[in-house]
Design a protein around this motif. Structure first.
Motif, short mmCIF file in Angstrom:
data_model
loop_
_atom_site.label_atom_id
_atom_site.label_comp_id
_atom_site.label_asym_id
_atom_site.label_seq_id
_atom_site.Cartn_x
_atom_site.Cartn_y
_atom_site.Cartn_z
N GLY A 575 2.95 -2.40 -11.04
CA GLY A 575 3.18 -1.39 -10.02
C GLY A 575 2.46 -1.73 -8.73
O GLY A 575 3.03 -1.62 -7.63
N VAL A 576 1.21 -2.16 -8.83
CA VAL A 576 0.45 -2.56 -7.64
C VAL A 576 1.12 -3.78 -6.99
O VAL A 576 1.22 -3.86 -5.75
CB VAL A 576 -1.01 -2.87 -8.01
N PHE A 577 1.59 -4.70 -7.82
CA PHE A 577 2.29 -5.88 -7.29
C PHE A 577 3.53 -5.47 -6.50
O PHE A 577 3.77 -5.96 -5.39
CB PHE A 577 2.69 -6.80 -8.46
N LEU A 578 4.32 -4.57 -7.05
CA LEU A 578 5.53 -4.11 -6.36
C LEU A 578 5.18 -3.38 -5.07
O LEU A 578 5.90 -3.48 -4.06
CB LEU A 578 6.34 -3.20 -7.27
N SER A 579 4.07 -2.64 -5.09
CA SER A 579 3.64 -1.95 -3.88
C SER A 579 3.34 -2.94 -2.77
O SER A 579 3.68 -2.70 -1.60
CB SER A 579 2.40 -1.10 -4.18
N ASN A 580 2.72 -4.04 -3.14
CA ASN A 580 2.42 -5.08 -2.14
C ASN A 580 3.69 -5.74 -1.61
O ASN A 580 3.66 -6.35 -0.54
CB ASN A 580 1.50 -6.14 -2.74
N GLN A 581 4.78 -5.61 -2.38
CA GLN A 581 6.07 -6.15 -1.93
C GLN A 581 6.88 -5.11 -1.17
O GLN A 581 8.03 -5.36 -0.81
CB GLN A 581 6.87 -6.64 -3.14
N ASP A 588 5.27 3.46 -7.71
CA ASP A 588 4.81 4.77 -8.17
C ASP A 588 5.25 5.05 -9.60
O ASP A 588 4.48 5.55 -10.43
CB ASP A 588 5.35 5.84 -7.22
N LEU A 589 6.49 4.69 -9.92
CA LEU A 589 7.02 4.93 -11.27
C LEU A 589 6.31 4.08 -12.32
O LEU A 589 6.04 4.54 -13.42
CB LEU A 589 8.53 4.65 -11.29
N ARG A 606 -7.34 7.14 -12.69
CA ARG A 606 -8.12 6.65 -11.56
C ARG A 606 -7.39 5.52 -10.84
O ARG A 606 -7.40 5.44 -9.61
CB ARG A 606 -9.49 6.17 -12.04
N GLU A 607 -6.77 4.64 -11.64
CA GLU A 607 -6.00 3.55 -11.04
C GLU A 607 -4.87 4.10 -10.17
O GLU A 607 -4.64 3.64 -9.04
CB GLU A 607 -5.42 2.66 -12.15
N TYR A 608 -4.19 5.10 -10.68
CA TYR A 608 -3.09 5.72 -9.94
C TYR A 608 -3.62 6.46 -8.71
O TYR A 608 -3.05 6.37 -7.61
CB TYR A 608 -2.33 6.68 -10.86
N GLY A 609 -4.72 7.18 -8.87
CA GLY A 609 -5.30 7.92 -7.75
C GLY A 609 -5.75 6.99 -6.64
O GLY A 609 -5.52 7.27 -5.44
N LEU A 612 -2.74 5.85 -4.77
CA LEU A 612 -2.19 6.90 -3.91
C LEU A 612 -2.96 6.98 -2.60
O LEU A 612 -2.38 7.12 -1.51
CB LEU A 612 -2.22 8.25 -4.62
N ILE A 613 -4.27 6.89 -2.68
CA ILE A 613 -5.10 6.96 -1.48
C ILE A 613 -4.91 5.72 -0.61
O ILE A 613 -4.76 5.80 0.61
CB ILE A 613 -6.58 7.12 -1.86
N ARG A 614 -4.87 4.56 -1.27
CA ARG A 614 -4.82 3.29 -0.56
C ARG A 614 -3.44 3.00 0.03
O ARG A 614 -3.32 2.45 1.13
CB ARG A 614 -5.21 2.18 -1.54
N SER A 615 -2.40 3.40 -0.71
CA SER A 615 -1.06 2.97 -0.34
C SER A 615 -0.36 3.91 0.62
O SER A 615 0.04 3.52 1.71
CB SER A 615 -0.21 2.80 -1.60
N ASN A 616 -0.19 5.17 0.22
CA ASN A 616 0.61 6.05 1.05
C ASN A 616 -0.15 7.28 1.56
O ASN A 616 0.45 8.19 2.13
CB ASN A 616 1.87 6.51 0.30
N GLY A 617 -1.45 7.29 1.33
CA GLY A 617 -2.26 8.36 1.88
C GLY A 617 -1.95 9.74 1.34
O GLY A 617 -2.20 10.74 2.00
N ASN A 618 -1.43 9.79 0.13
CA ASN A 618 -1.11 11.08 -0.49
C ASN A 618 -2.39 11.66 -1.07
O ASN A 618 -2.65 11.61 -2.27
CB ASN A 618 -0.05 10.89 -1.57
#
Length: 779
Positions: A575-581, A588-589, A606-609, A612-618
Motif C-alpha cells: 500500500g505504501v509502495f502504491l502511494s508512492n506511485q 488506502d485499500l 499506527r501504520e495506517y494512521g 494518513l497523516i503523511r500522505s493525504n493529510g486526513n
C-alpha cells in the motif's frame, strides 16, 4: 526386509529424541526416512505378496485432498467451492486486478509442507502393517516400544530434577520453550507421547502375569509366583508402566494427566472384562497404587496448583483457550467445506482474533478445531472414514483371536490412540512430528495385533495381494515422493543458508547499493529455489523498491500477496509502495486490508494512521485510527500521544480520541503534567479511574498514580479520597493499605493509621514494615 525394518526402528528412535520433531531439519529427516523405508520394503522382495492395509483409501484420499488445496484453480471454481477464499483474494490482490487462478489454501507453501508430513505418516502406517505381520518382528517391536518409552520417561524425570536449562543438558531450549521436558521442547507433547506408550506397558504387565493354578496355600502361591520365568518380565513391565505414568504427571500437563487417567481406566476395565478373574482386579489396584505412590513422591502440590489455575474468575475460565476456540470456529463458519489450507492456521487466525495479546498464536490448542479451520468438513470426513475403517476391520478379527499377547497389545494400542485423541481436545499434539507419527504407528500396531499369528504356518490373517503390479505402482509413487521430498527440503535448506545474506540487509535503514545488489541476487536465488515461499518474494520486492526498480518491485509484491494474501506486512508495505506511485485510492485499500487481516494488532492501525497523516493529510481519520491503536495496545499510549502532539494535534482533540481505557488516560494526564497543564491533568487523572470497569486485573497501579498526583502537591484530603476508593475496590491489596496508613500518619490521624496497619497484618501477617509501625503506634 531387514534393512527396511532397521530403518523403521531407527525412525521410531529418532523422532522423539530429535526434540519431538518440530523443526525443519528433523521433519525432513523423518519424512525422507519414511519414504526410503517403504521404498526399500517394496523393492527388497519384489514378487512377495503385500498385505491389505485397512483404511488405506481414505488415508490416501486425505493426502490427495491436501494436494488439491495447493493447486491453482479457476477463480470461478474457487468462488463456487469456497466463497470466503475467493473474497479473501478479491479483497487483497483483487484491488488492482484479480488473477485468473488461485488456490484454496491461503498459503500453498505451508500446505505443501503438510502434504509431505502426512504422506510420511501414511508410509509409516503401511510399513508397520507390512513389517509386523511377521511374529518375531511383532514381539520385538512391542518390547522395543515399551523399553524405549521407559528410558525416555526415566530420562525426563532425571532431567526435571537435575536441570541446567538445556535439553539433554547440552542444547539450549529454543526461545519460548520454557516448559521443555525430556527431549521435548513442549511438556504437553512429552505427555502426549508417553500416554500413547503407557497402555502397551500395562498390556505387557497383564500378559506376563504368572498363572498359578496348582498352589494351595498363600506361601506356596508366593513361592510359585516368584519362581516362574515370567515373573521378571511381569515386574519389569509393571515398573516401566509406573515410571511412564509418573513422568506424565511430573510434566504437570493438565491435558496429559486427564487423558492418561481416562485411557488407563478404559484399558483396565477392558482387561478386567476380558479376564473376568479376581487377579485382574488385584493387578489393577496394584498398578494404580504404585502410580499414586510414585506421583506422591514427585509431589502433588505443583500439579494441584496447575489445576487450580483453571478455576473460575468472575464466572469465566481464566485460560484463553476457550477464546481461541471461539474465534477459530468463526473461521470454520466462513470456510466450512474446504478450510483455509492445511498448516495455515497461523496465517488466517490474526484475521479473526478478537483479543490483543503480546504473543503470536501458531495453533488453536485443539486439533479438532484446527482440522476444521484448515481442512473443513472434507478433512474431518476423510479422517473419520480412516479411523472407522481401521476399527471396523480390526475389531471384526480380534473377536476371534485367543492369543493373549495380541489381544493385550490391541487393547493397549487402542487405549494409546484414545489417550492422544482425548488430549487433542485441549492441545495440538498432532502438530508434533513425533507424536503424530506414533499415532499412526499405533494404528498399524492395532491392525497387526488383530491379524498377526504368533504360532502356526500362516503369519498373518490379513488378505494378501500379488506383489508384482501393486509393488510396481507403489515403487513409482514412492520414487516420486522421495524425489519431490528431496527437492522440497533441499530447497528449504538452500534458502535458509541464503537468508542471512538477505534479511539483515532488508531491515537495515542505511545500506550501500553494493550490499543491496548482493542481497537482491541472493533473494532471486531464494525465489528460484523455493518459489512457493512468499516471504522471499516479499524481501526481493522490498530490495527492488530500494534499488529503484519499481516495475520489478510491483511484480514481486503482487507475487508475494498472491501466495499469502493474509500477511498484513505485505499488504501494508505494498500500500505504501502504491502511494508512492500516486495510486492513493488503491494504497488506502491495501493499508486497510492489512488491518483487516491483523485486526487485534495496534501496530497495523499506527501504520495506517501515519500514512494518513503523511500522505493525504486526513488528520481527523488518522486521529480516530490512533484511538483504535491505543484501545488495542494501551501500554503504548504514551508514545502515541507524544507522536500526535508532535504532528500538531491539540490537547482537546487528543483527549476526545482516547479510548475508554485506564492507561491511555493516565498517559495523557502525565503528558499534560509535563506541559504544565495542571487543571486539565487533574481531570484526566480522575477520568482514568472511571474506566476501571473496562479493565481486567488489578487497578492498584492506576490508583497509585492518581494518589501520587495529589500527594506531591500536598493535597492530602483528595489523596485520601483516592486511597479510600482504592482500598474499597481492592480490599486485599497490601500496598494500597500501606499507602493509606502512611498517609494517615502524615495527616496526624494515628488511630486510623493503626487500623490500616492492622488490616495489612490480617492479610499478610509477616509483613515486617506493618508489624514495626503497628507496634510503634500501639505503644
Amino acid at each position: 526386509m531387514n534393512i527396511a525394518y532397521s530403518l523403521f526402528l531407527a525412525i521410531l528412535l529418532f523422532c522423539p529424541l530429535a526434540f519431538g520433531t518440530v523443526e525443519t531439519w528433523s521433519l525432513a529427516v523423518m519424512e525422507l526416512a519414511c519414504f526410503s523405508a517403504l521404498l526399500i520394503r517394496l523393492t527388497s522382495n519384489w514378487k512377495k505378496p503385500l498385505y491389505s492395509v485397512p483404511g488405506l483409501l481414505p488415508l490416501l484420499l486425505f493426502v490427495a485432498y491436501l494436494i488439491l488445496q495447493i493447486l491453482p484453480l479457476p477463480c470461478g471454481l474457487v468462488a463456487l467451492l469456497s466463497p470466503a477464499a475467493f473474497e479473501l483474494h478479491q479483497g487483497t490482490l483483487g484491488i488492482i486486478g484479480m488473477p485468473d487462478f488461485i488456490p484454496l489454501s491461503v498459503n500453498p507453501h505451508a500446505t505443501l509442507a503438510e502434504v509431505f508430513r502426512f504422506a510420511s505418516y501414511a508410509c509409516l502406517y503401511i510399513l508397520t502393517v507390512q513389517l509386523l505381520a511377521h511374529p518375531k518382528r511383532f514381539r520385538f517391536t512391542v518390547n522395543f516400544l515399551v523399553g524405549f518409552g521407559f528410558a525416555i520417561a526415566l530420562f525426563g524425570i532425571i532431567q526435571k530434577y537435575l536441570p541446567n536449562g538445556n535439553i539433554y543438558w547440552l542444547r539450549p531450549a529454543p526461545e519460548g520453550a520454557v516448559f521443555y521436558f525430556g527431549p521435548y521442547v513442549n511438556r504437553n507433547h512429552f505427555a502426549g507421547f508417553m500416554e500413547m506408550l503407557l497402555p502397551l506397558a500395562i498390556g505387557l504387565f497383564f500378559y506376563f502375569r504368572p498363572r498359578i493354578s496348582y498352589a494351595k496355600t498363600i506361601r506356596e502361591k508366593v513361592v510359585a509366583f516368584f519362581d516362574r520365568p515370567q515373573s521378571n518380565y511381569h515386574f519389569l513391565s509393571g515398573f516401566a508402566a509406573v515410571i511412564m505414568a509418573g513422568s506424565i504427571f511430573a510434566t504437570l500437563s493438565r491435558g496429559g494427566s486427564i487423558s492418561c487417567s481416562i485411557s488407563i481406566i478404559f484399558l483396565l476395565f477392558l482387561l478386567y472384562i476380558r479376564e473376568k478373574k479376581n487377579p485382574a482386579i488385584f493387578l489393577s489396584i496394584a498398578f494404580i497404587s504404585c502410580t499414586l505412590i510414585a506421583v506422591s513422591w514427585f509431589g502433588w502440590e505443583d500439579l494441584a496448583a496447575r489445576f487450580e489455575a483453571l478455576g473460575l474468575q468472575d464466572g469465566e475460565l481464566r485460560l484463553l483457550r476457550p477464546t481461541y476456540w471461539r474465534d477459530s470456529l468463526v473461521i470454520f463458519k466462513d470456510f466450512p467445506l474446504f478450510g483455509t489450507g492445511y498448516g495455515t492456521f497461523a496465517n488466517i487466525f490474526p484475521s479473526y482474533r478478537s483479543f490483543s495479546a503480546g504473543f503470536f498464536l501458531y495453533h488453536a490448542h485443539n486439533d479438532y478445531i484446527e482440522t476444521l479451520t484448515d481442512g473443513g468438513i472434507v478433512a474431518i470426513v476423510l479422517i473419520a472414514c480412516f479411523l472407522f475403517s481401521l476399527l471396523r476391520f480390526s475389531l471384526k478379527t480380534i473377536r476371534t483371536r485367543r492369543d493373549t499377547l495380541c489381544i493385550n497389545v490391541f487393547l493397549g494400542s487402542l487405549a494409546g490412540m484414545l489417550a492422544l485423541l482425548i488430549h487433542s481436545v485441549s492441545d495440538f499434539n498432532f502438530q508434533s512430528g513425533a507424536n503424530a507419527l506414533y499415532f499412526f504407528l499405533l494404528a498399524g500396531l492395532l491392525v497387526s495385533a488383530a491379524h498377526t499369528r504368533l504360532h502356526g504356518s500362516k503369519p498373518s490373517l490379513l488378505p494378501c495381494y500379488s506383489g508384482g503390479g501393486i509393488a510396481a505402482a507403489g515403487f513409482t509413487v514412492m520414487i516420486c515422493l522421495l524425489g519431490a521430498g528431496l527437492l522440497f527440503h533441499g530447497s528449504r535448506l538452500a534458502v535458509d543458508s541464503l537468508d542471512e545474506k538477505i534479511s539483515p540487509v532488508v531491515w537495515e535503514s542505511e545500506v550501500s547499493k553494493e550490499k543491496l545488489l548482493e542481497a537482491d541476487a541472493a533473494a532471486q536465488k531464494a525465489v528460484t529455489y523455493d518459489p512457493l515461499n512468499s516471504y522471499y518474494h516479499f524481501l526481493s520486492a522490498s530490495l527492488a523498491n530500494r534499488l529503484g526498480d519499481q516495475t520489478a518491485a510491483r511484480q514481486r509484491f503482487e507475487k508475494a500477496i498472491k501466495l499469502n494474501p493474509t500477511q498484513p506486512t505485505y499488504l501494508q508495505d505494498f500500500g505504501v509502495f502504491l502511494s508512492n506511485q500516486g495510486m492513493e485510492k488503491e494504497a488506502d485499500l491495501f493499508l486497510q486490508a492489512g488491518i483487516r487481516h491483523d485486526r487485534s494488532n495496534g501496530d497495523r492501525y499506527r501504520e495506517y494512521g501515519q500514512w494518513l497523516i503523511r500522505s493525504n493529510g486526513n488528520m481527523e481519520t488518522a486521529l480516530k485510527v490512533y484511538g483504535q491503536a491505543m484501545d488495542l495496545n494501551p501500554e503504548y499510549a504514551k508514545d502515541d500521544i507524544q507522536f500526535l502532539a508532535g504532528k500538531g494535534y491539540r490537547d482537546r482533540d487528543i483527549q476526545l480520541a482516547l479510548p475508554d481505557r485506564v492507561r491511555p488516560h493516565l498517559a495523557f494526564a502525565e503528558f499534560l503534567v509535563k506541559n504544565g497543564e495542571e487543571v486539565m491533568a487533574e481531570s484526566a487523572y480522575r477520568n482514568a479511574l472511571k474506566y476501571g470497569e473496562n479493565e481486567t486485573g488489578s487497578l492498584a497501579y492506576a490508583y497509585q498514580k492518581v494518589y501520587d498526583f495529589f500527594a506531591r502537591r500536598n493535597r492530602y484530603d483528595e489523596a485520601l479520597e483516592i486511597m479510600l476508593q482504592a482500598t474499597a475496590h481492592e480490599p486485599k491489596h497490601v500496598s494500597l493499605h500501606l499507602i493509606a496508613a502512611k498517609l494517615y500518619e502524615k495527616m496526624g490521624l494515628m488511630a486510623k493509621a493503626t487500623d490500616e496497619y492492622r488490616k495489612v497484618l490480617t492479610i499478610e501477617p509477616r509483613n515486617k514494615s506493618a508489624q514495626q509501625r503497628f507496634q510503634d503506634l500501639s505503644r
